[in-house]
Design an enzyme around this catalytic site. Sequence first.
Site, PDB file in Angstrom:
ATOM      1  N   ALA A  22       0.969  -1.276  -0.067  1.00 32.30           N
ATOM      2  CA  ALA A  22       0.037  -0.090   0.046  1.00 32.30           C
ATOM      3  C   ALA A  22       0.935   1.349  -0.063  1.00 32.30           C
ATOM      4  O   ALA A  22       1.764   1.385   0.926  1.00 32.30           O
ATOM      5  CB  ALA A  22      -0.797   0.090   1.206  1.00 32.30           C
ATOM      6  N   CYS A 104      -2.059  -8.589   5.163  1.00 33.23           N
ATOM      7  CA  CYS A 104      -1.724  -7.290   5.491  1.00 33.23           C
ATOM      8  C   CYS A 104      -1.909  -7.534   7.092  1.00 33.23           C
ATOM      9  O   CYS A 104      -3.036  -7.663   7.478  1.00 33.23           O
ATOM     10  CB  CYS A 104      -2.641  -6.294   4.979  1.00 33.23           C
ATOM     11  SG  CYS A 104      -2.114  -4.610   5.673  1.00 33.23           S
ATOM     12  N   LYS A 143      -3.121 -14.112  -1.057  1.00 35.74           N
ATOM     13  CA  LYS A 143      -2.027 -13.859  -0.228  1.00 35.74           C
ATOM     14  C   LYS A 143      -2.314 -13.722   1.111  1.00 35.74           C
ATOM     15  O   LYS A 143      -3.115 -13.243   1.586  1.00 35.74           O
ATOM     16  CB  LYS A 143      -1.388 -12.500  -0.449  1.00 35.74           C
ATOM     17  CG  LYS A 143      -0.049 -11.875  -0.049  1.00 35.74           C
ATOM     18  CD  LYS A 143       0.551 -10.842  -0.420  1.00 35.74           C
ATOM     19  CE  LYS A 143       2.075 -10.754   0.016  1.00 35.74           C
ATOM     20  NZ  LYS A 143       2.130 -10.448   1.773  1.00 35.74           N
ATOM     21  N   GLY A 205       8.859 -12.746   2.261  1.00 33.72           N
ATOM     22  CA  GLY A 205       9.352 -12.225   3.728  1.00 33.72           C
ATOM     23  C   GLY A 205      10.869 -12.458   3.821  1.00 33.72           C
ATOM     24  O   GLY A 205      11.581 -13.517   3.658  1.00 33.72           O
ATOM     25  N   ARG A 229       9.480  -5.117   0.604  1.00 33.21           N
ATOM     26  CA  ARG A 229      10.599  -3.920   1.262  1.00 33.21           C
ATOM     27  C   ARG A 229      11.885  -3.833   0.517  1.00 33.21           C
ATOM     28  O   ARG A 229      12.444  -2.633   0.359  1.00 33.21           O
ATOM     29  CB  ARG A 229      10.272  -3.930   2.576  1.00 33.21           C
ATOM     30  CG  ARG A 229       9.069  -3.898   3.299  1.00 33.21           C
ATOM     31  CD  ARG A 229       8.934  -3.856   4.841  1.00 33.21           C
ATOM     32  NE  ARG A 229       9.356  -5.488   5.107  1.00 33.21           N
ATOM     33  CZ  ARG A 229       9.596  -5.958   6.105  1.00 33.21           C
ATOM     34  NH1 ARG A 229       9.906  -5.289   7.239  1.00 33.21           N
ATOM     35  NH2 ARG A 229       9.481  -7.229   6.369  1.00 33.21           N
TER      36      ARG A 229
END
Length: 332
Positions: A22, A104, A143, A205, A229
Amino acid sequence: MLPTAKIGPYTLPNPLIVAPMAGVTDRPFRLLCRRLGAGLAVSEMVIADSSLWHTRKSRLRLDHAGEPEPRSVQIAGGDPEMLANAARVNAAHGAQIIDINMGCPAKKVCNKAAGSALMKDEGLVRDILIAVVSAVDVPVTLKMRTGWDSDHRNAPMIARMAEDAGIQALAIHGRTRADAYKGEAEYDTIALVKSQVGIPVFANGDVTSPQEAAWVLNHTGADGLLIGRAAQGSPWIFREILHFLKTGQELAPPALDEVEQILIEHLLALHDFYGERMGVRIARKHVGWYLQSHDEDKQFRKRFNAIERAGEQQDEIQRYFKGLRNGEVFAA
């Protein structure tokens, strides 16, 4: 050995997927990551409640103009009918894969009985999966996390349920909802899921390097990886991982000139996509990610974040790189 990644009728160019994030995986970022080696880029999540779609932000999230196929859009919510309707609307707007968010961990999402909070209610999960798969003719993916907490790692059961409901692929983040992003991801649960279902499984992850990517694929037997990330400020991580998986050799990091070119390209795309006012604000966080290991005292970022004009942002970045240019590589 590079796995072959398939989702429904689509064979991806490679098994590396940009994880939906997001506020991050907007169209400019997705296009950039695809150009730099990602095999697929999933959109940031679209809230299922259509009454909230009147905002400019929501309309932009439905914009997939110019994106390469297949186009994957993530939807989030806790009501089966709302999610089914969201799937239909997004498919009508060009989504070729619908991804359901049950991963999430954010409180503002989980407090609305959405995201990874759904994993606590397996009956509701089943209803959602059946409703969304029945609503559209395009492949539906899921997911999720490994479970609700360390005592309730129910991903294997939900994975089997998903396969029975017609879900075409799974992505699993190696943490529970309770973990949020703390600690280290664990991959044993992902390996267990992979051993129990026949549909593709993608691991997610803590994949931050080519070596880590190879280890996770080997350990889990997964069909591919979602990278989130680690791509913020380093979108070239996809080509680096891909090169390592193909050759076993590390690819040299990008030269300073190329990093400047990529960053300027990203800036211009953000300004064009969002318009100057919104694009300038959104560009600030991306520039912060690109420079997080170079501008260690954050003095440049403080100055950059005060800029209100698109042209000035571009000029300031060019001045910054001119000051760095001494033949070194950009160690991001």
